[in-house]
Enzyme design. Structure first.
Site, short mmCIF file in Angstrom:
data_model
loop_
_atom_site.label_atom_id
_atom_site.label_comp_id
_atom_site.label_asym_id
_atom_site.label_seq_id
_atom_site.Cartn_x
_atom_site.Cartn_y
_atom_site.Cartn_z
CG ASP A 9 46.49 53.51 37.36
OD1 ASP A 9 45.32 53.93 36.65
OD2 ASP A 9 46.36 53.01 38.51
NE ARG A 56 33.59 42.36 46.04
CZ ARG A 56 33.22 41.21 46.75
NH1 ARG A 56 31.91 41.14 47.34
NH2 ARG A 56 34.10 40.20 47.33
CG ASN A 69 36.07 47.76 37.30
OD1 ASN A 69 36.00 48.87 37.47
ND2 ASN A 69 36.31 46.90 38.33
CB ILE A 92 43.37 41.14 38.22
CG1 ILE A 92 44.44 40.24 38.00
CG2 ILE A 92 42.97 41.57 39.78
CD1 ILE A 92 45.96 40.62 38.88
CG ASP A 125 39.08 32.40 43.67
OD1 ASP A 125 38.71 33.11 44.52
OD2 ASP A 125 39.08 32.52 42.38
CG HIS A 152 37.26 35.59 40.84
ND1 HIS A 152 38.05 34.92 42.00
CD2 HIS A 152 37.44 37.05 41.28
CE1 HIS A 152 38.40 36.11 43.13
NE2 HIS A 152 38.09 37.39 42.43
CG MET A 203 44.61 40.69 43.23
SD MET A 203 43.52 39.08 42.94
CE MET A 203 44.73 38.45 41.74
#
Ligand code: LMR
Length: 289
Positions: A9, A56, A69, A92, A125, A152, A203
């Site tokens: 990261d 979000r 993104n 993802i 999902d 998605h 997630m």
């Protein structure tokens, strides 16, 4: 199945790495930080999972994240192309409907695109659909199988409730309400977190299920079936989530969508233009760079 777990990261990975490294498994955990270390993080990887990017806030759609993104995913995929071009890639980062096509275009530009090894992670999902169906049926969610097809985001998330096992018998308005709950489940979390982000724990669980399926297939298990958003000929859309069977080389078989009832067929027709637009937006972004 994990020999080495690499974390990357632009901030915070040393702390997360130290934390994870105390878990009692054989996996060696190493942490990388910042642009200069991206190559070392990716070099030699078999499976790359990309959850990077901004989440979000209430009132936003996944597509509202596109501008930030898209660039992040493009940079990371350029790193994959340079340092582990044969790796399987699970994306993802939202909007998944567009970030997977972005990855495909970048890999094509670099001459290393293998459509059978590029996946959008739609496992969450399925996890949600299993959970909500199990609540209604009063069974263990692990006993529920249900395909989720399409993409998605919103109505592009199409749970095929009529194919649920054990079977789910619902009146049309109840089936519609359940379908909408699954489609809006991400928003349910975003609203509950009230500005502090979107789903992270469910997630992470879904990502681990996805990674586990990929690693089992990479290790030679030939019976691994999962729903994932991939380049596909099942419909006229270039990318489409459906059930696939994995093998050592990635997707080995696209399972047929099967019969849809009237509600599902209507939703399928309704989502096509949105999904097509999301896919095109991803391709246009890379073309315009
Ligand atoms: C989810 O479905 O939870 C994720 O795509 C995050 C989000 O923004 O909803």
């Amino acid at each position: 199945m994990i020999g080495e777990l690499r974390l990357y990261d632009i901030v915070n990975t040393p702390g997360v790495g130290a934390d994870l490294s105390h878990i009692n498994t054989n996996a060696k955990v190493t942490a990388f930080i910042g642009d200069a270390q991206l190559g070392d993080a990716l070099s030699g990887c078999d499976l790359v999972i990309i959850p990077a990017g901004v989440p979000r806030k209430p009132g936003m759609t996944r597509d509202d994240l596109f501008n930030i993104n898209a660039k992040i995913v493009k940079t990371l995929i350029e790193g994959v192309a340079a340092h582990c071009p044969k790796a399987w890639i699970g994306i993802i980062s939202n909007p998944v409907n567009s970030t997977v096509p972005i990855a495909a275009e970048v890999l094509k530009q670099k001459g290393v695109y293998d459509p059978l090894k590029l996946f959008g992670v739609t496992t969450l999902d399925v996890v949600r659909a299993q959970t909500f169906i199990a609540e209604i049926l009063g069974v263990n969610p692990k006993e529920v199988t249900v395909p989720v097809i399409g993409g998605h985001a919103g109505t592009t998330i199409l749970p095929l409730l009529s194919q649920s096992k054990p079977p789910l018998v619902l009146e049309e308005d109840k089936a519609k309400a359940l379908m909408e709950r699954i489609q809006n489940a991400g928003t349910e979390v975003v609203n509950a977190k009230a500005g502090a982000g979107s789903a992270t724990l469910s997630m992470a669980y879904a990502a681990s299920e996805f990674a586990d399926a990929c690693l089992r297939a990479l290790n030679g298990d030939t019976g691994v079936i999962l729903c994932t958003y991939v380049a596909s000929n099942l419909t006229d859309l270039p990318f489409f989530a459906s059930q696939v069977r994995l093998g050592k080389g990635g997707v080995e078989e696209f399972l047929p969508i099967g019969e849809m009832n009237k509600l599902e067929q209507e939703n399928f027709e309704e989502m096509r233009s949105q999904l097509a637009g999301n896919i095109q937006k991803g391709a246009d972004f890379v073309a315009g760079c």
